[in-house]
Scaffold this motif. Structure first.
Motif, PDB file in Angstrom:
ATOM      1  N   LEU A  54       0.847  -1.198   0.000  1.00 40.36           N
ATOM      2  CA  LEU A  54       0.000   0.000   0.000  1.00 40.36           C
ATOM      3  C   LEU A  54       0.884   1.251   0.000  1.00 40.36           C
ATOM      4  CD1 LEU A  54      -2.672  -1.188   2.590  1.00 40.36           C
ATOM      5  CD2 LEU A  54      -3.153  -0.553   0.218  1.00 40.36           C
ATOM      6  N   GLU A  55       2.023   1.120   0.671  1.00 39.92           N
ATOM      7  CA  GLU A  55       3.006   2.214   0.733  1.00 39.92           C
ATOM      8  C   GLU A  55       4.223   1.790  -0.067  1.00 39.92           C
ATOM      9  OE1 GLU A  55       4.182   5.844   2.118  1.00 39.92           O
ATOM     10  OE2 GLU A  55       2.674   4.920   3.424  1.00 39.92           O
ATOM     11  N   ARG A  56       4.792   2.738  -0.818  1.00 35.02           N
ATOM     12  CA  ARG A  56       5.931   2.414  -1.667  1.00 35.02           C
ATOM     13  C   ARG A  56       7.219   2.268  -0.853  1.00 35.02           C
ATOM     14  NH1 ARG A  56       8.069   6.842  -5.621  1.00 35.02           N
ATOM     15  NH2 ARG A  56      10.157   6.002  -5.723  1.00 35.02           N
ATOM     16  N   VAL A  57       8.055   1.301  -1.225  1.00 32.77           N
ATOM     17  CA  VAL A  57       9.374   1.135  -0.607  1.00 32.77           C
ATOM     18  C   VAL A  57      10.343   2.063  -1.326  1.00 32.77           C
ATOM     19  CG1 VAL A  57      11.277  -0.476  -0.201  1.00 32.77           C
ATOM     20  CG2 VAL A  57       8.909  -1.284  -0.053  1.00 32.77           C
ATOM     21  N   ALA A  71      10.359  -2.962  -6.781  1.00 31.91           N
ATOM     22  CA  ALA A  71      10.530  -2.923  -8.232  1.00 31.91           C
ATOM     23  C   ALA A  71       9.198  -2.766  -8.967  1.00 31.91           C
ATOM     24  CB  ALA A  71      11.221  -4.207  -8.701  1.00 31.91           C
ATOM     25  N   LEU A  72       8.085  -2.820  -8.217  1.00 34.87           N
ATOM     26  CA  LEU A  72       6.777  -2.748  -8.881  1.00 34.87           C
ATOM     27  C   LEU A  72       6.225  -1.328  -8.861  1.00 34.87           C
ATOM     28  CD1 LEU A  72       4.967  -5.913  -7.421  1.00 34.87           C
ATOM     29  CD2 LEU A  72       6.242  -5.712  -9.558  1.00 34.87           C
ATOM     30  N   SER A  73       5.469  -0.996  -9.896  1.00 39.96           N
ATOM     31  CA  SER A  73       4.738   0.271  -9.918  1.00 39.96           C
ATOM     32  C   SER A  73       3.563   0.162  -8.945  1.00 39.96           C
ATOM     33  CB  SER A  73       4.186   0.510 -11.324  1.00 39.96           C
ATOM     34  OG  SER A  73       3.235  -0.503 -11.615  1.00 39.96           O
ATOM     35  N   GLU A  74       2.868   1.279  -8.712  1.00 41.67           N
ATOM     36  CA  GLU A  74       1.707   1.227  -7.833  1.00 41.67           C
ATOM     37  C   GLU A  74       0.662   0.258  -8.398  1.00 41.67           C
ATOM     38  OE1 GLU A  74       0.012   5.021  -6.860  1.00 41.67           O
ATOM     39  OE2 GLU A  74      -1.521   4.096  -5.579  1.00 41.67           O
ATOM     40  N   ALA A  75       0.421   0.305  -9.697  1.00 36.99           N
ATOM     41  CA  ALA A  75      -0.557  -0.608 -10.314  1.00 36.99           C
ATOM     42  C   ALA A  75      -0.089  -2.056 -10.189  1.00 36.99           C
ATOM     43  CB  ALA A  75      -0.773  -0.238 -11.770  1.00 36.99           C
ATOM     44  N   GLY A  76       1.222  -2.257 -10.331  1.00 35.09           N
ATOM     45  CA  GLY A  76       1.790  -3.599 -10.192  1.00 35.09           C
ATOM     46  C   GLY A  76       1.614  -4.112  -8.769  1.00 35.09           C
ATOM     47  N   ARG A  79      -2.014  -5.099  -8.257  1.00 35.92           N
ATOM     48  CA  ARG A  79      -2.308  -6.412  -8.852  1.00 35.92           C
ATOM     49  C   ARG A  79      -1.743  -7.535  -7.986  1.00 35.92           C
ATOM     50  NH1 ARG A  79      -1.478  -3.861 -13.728  1.00 35.92           N
ATOM     51  NH2 ARG A  79       0.738  -4.381 -13.730  1.00 35.92           N
ATOM     52  N   TRP A  80      -0.489  -7.335  -7.531  1.00 29.71           N
ATOM     53  CA  TRP A  80       0.138  -8.354  -6.691  1.00 29.71           C
ATOM     54  C   TRP A  80      -0.678  -8.560  -5.410  1.00 29.71           C
ATOM     55  CZ3 TRP A  80       1.909  -8.113  -1.704  1.00 29.71           C
ATOM     56  CH2 TRP A  80       2.566  -9.267  -1.255  1.00 29.71           C
ATOM     57  N   ARG A  81      -1.113  -7.442  -4.795  1.00 27.58           N
ATOM     58  CA  ARG A  81      -1.876  -7.535  -3.550  1.00 27.58           C
ATOM     59  C   ARG A  81      -3.218  -8.237  -3.784  1.00 27.58           C
ATOM     60  NH1 ARG A  81      -1.324  -2.721  -2.293  1.00 27.58           N
ATOM     61  NH2 ARG A  81      -3.235  -1.957  -3.205  1.00 27.58           N
ATOM     62  N   ALA A  82      -3.909  -7.871  -4.886  1.00 22.34           N
ATOM     63  CA  ALA A  82      -5.212  -8.482  -5.160  1.00 22.34           C
ATOM     64  C   ALA A  82      -5.076  -9.999  -5.304  1.00 22.34           C
ATOM     65  CB  ALA A  82      -5.813  -7.882  -6.431  1.00 22.34           C
ATOM     66  N   LYS A 108     -12.600  -9.205  -5.629  1.00 22.62           N
ATOM     67  CA  LYS A 108     -12.376 -10.156  -6.728  1.00 22.62           C
ATOM     68  C   LYS A 108     -13.005  -9.635  -8.009  1.00 22.62           C
ATOM     69  CE  LYS A 108     -10.205 -12.676  -4.041  1.00 22.62           C
ATOM     70  NZ  LYS A 108      -8.781 -12.426  -4.083  1.00 22.62           N
ATOM     71  N   ARG A 109     -14.185  -8.997  -7.875  1.00 19.99           N
ATOM     72  CA  ARG A 109     -14.840  -8.429  -9.067  1.00 19.99           C
ATOM     73  C   ARG A 109     -14.010  -7.290  -9.633  1.00 19.99           C
ATOM     74  NH1 ARG A 109     -20.468  -9.296  -6.591  1.00 19.99           N
ATOM     75  NH2 ARG A 109     -21.125 -11.125  -7.789  1.00 19.99           N
ATOM     76  N   LEU A 110     -13.392  -6.503  -8.743  1.00 23.88           N
ATOM     77  CA  LEU A 110     -12.605  -5.365  -9.210  1.00 23.88           C
ATOM     78  C   LEU A 110     -11.301  -5.824  -9.851  1.00 23.88           C
ATOM     79  CD1 LEU A 110     -13.082  -2.848  -6.253  1.00 23.88           C
ATOM     80  CD2 LEU A 110     -14.201  -2.813  -8.495  1.00 23.88           C
ATOM     81  N   ALA A 111     -10.780  -6.962  -9.374  1.00 27.38           N
ATOM     82  CA  ALA A 111      -9.461  -7.394  -9.829  1.00 27.38           C
ATOM     83  C   ALA A 111      -9.517  -8.185 -11.131  1.00 27.38           C
ATOM     84  CB  ALA A 111      -8.793  -8.244  -8.746  1.00 27.38           C
ATOM     85  N   ALA A 112     -10.681  -8.707 -11.479  1.00 26.66           N
ATOM     86  CA  ALA A 112     -10.751  -9.567 -12.657  1.00 26.66           C
ATOM     87  C   ALA A 112     -11.937  -9.173 -13.514  1.00 26.66           C
ATOM     88  CB  ALA A 112     -10.883 -11.028 -12.235  1.00 26.66           C
TER      89      ALA A 112
END
Ligand SMILES: Nc1ncnc2c1ncn2[C@@H]1O[C@H](COP(=O)(O)OP(=O)(O)O)[C@@H](O)[C@H]1O
Ligand SMILES: [Mg+2]
Length: 235
Positions: A54-57, A71-76, A79-82, A108-112
């Motif tokens: 949720l917070e960037r490293v 190494a991931l963008s916020e969107a990445g 997706r990883w969290r979902a 789940k509906r929002l992620a897929a």
């Protein structure tokens, strides 16, 4: 079940002299269940926000198995969290106007594009398991304890590898808090997930197998503890 490796992590906020969080080296084994505890302001929520992406490293490394969150963008990270993380927050973060079951299925509906087969059935089973009988009851008409039980079901649906809870019992009275703690621990153990619970409530912290104590953003102790006996949850 994912392992976690943190190296040389520092999280700073504007206006704070010292980092809100500084962790030189921390590892969690897959399936480990830990508590993060310490006084208000010690950095528990910051820790939760960092390990869930949720917070960037910005400084250091936070890796879940082969995924380096830095190494991931916020969107990445979203997706990883979902895909990997079930979250339970102190004040539920349920969506008013939606039923219990729609709240469980919403992430789940929002992620897929469409719900995976069997997800609705799994959500139903989980809600029954946490003692919610009226699947179509709007969440805003529920008691706080019921709302948090819906949030526990939501965190477990879709078989996440990691479940993370931030003060899951803090806004509940003692009885509902105990019921939520029982369910969270029981379901996390049954699912074999890696579990991280941030809490300053002793009766919850004492039930996890490893306890990280924090003060001013530092881990001041990291110790295994024998598991206290538990009141069994009715099936
Ligand atoms: N977005 C932010 N901006 C500035 N300071 C913050 C922010 N978030 C948290 N802090 C500060 O970081 C420290 C740790 O906060 P937090 O992680 O919320 O602690 P806890 O969850 O243990 O109560 C506190 O001093 C808090 O005031
Ligand atoms: Mg907090």
């Amino acid at each position: 079940m994912l392992s976690l490796a943190i190296r040389d992590l520092e999280v700073s906020f504007p206006g704070l002299e010292r980092p809100a969080l500084a962790i030189p080296d921390l590892s969690l084994a897959p399936g480990e269940r830990i508590a993060v505890t310490g006084p208000s302001g010690c950095g528990k929520t910051t820790f939760i926000n960092i390990v869930t992406g949720l917070e960037r490293v910005r400084r250091g490394r936070v890796s879940w198995q082969d995924t380096d969150l830095a190494a991931l963008s916020e969107a990445g990270r979203d997706r990883w969290r979902a895909k990997n993380v079930g979250l339970v927050m102190q004040d539920f973060h349920l969506f008013p106007g939606l039923s219990a079951i729609d709240n469980v299925l919403l992430p789940k509906r929002l992620a897929a594009f469409r719900l995976a087969a069997g997800m609705a059935g799994e959500a139903e089973r989980l809600l029954k398991r946490v003692g919610i009988e009226r699947l179509d009851q709007p969440v805003e008409t529920m008691s706080r304890g019921q709302m948090q039980r819906v949030a526990v079901a939501r965190a477990l649906v879709g078989k996440p590898s990691v479940v993370v809870a931030d003060e899951p019992t803090a806004s509940l009275d003692a009885d509902s808090g105990a019921a939520v703690a029982d369910l969270l621990l029981e379901l996390a153990e049954a699912a074999g997930v890696t579990l991280i619970v941030a809490s300053h409530e002793r009766r919850l912290v004492d039930r996890l197998e490893r306890v990280l104590r924090m003060e001013s953003g530092r881990i001041v102790s990291d110790a295994p503890q024998a598991r206290a006996s538990r009141v069994p949850v009715p099936a």
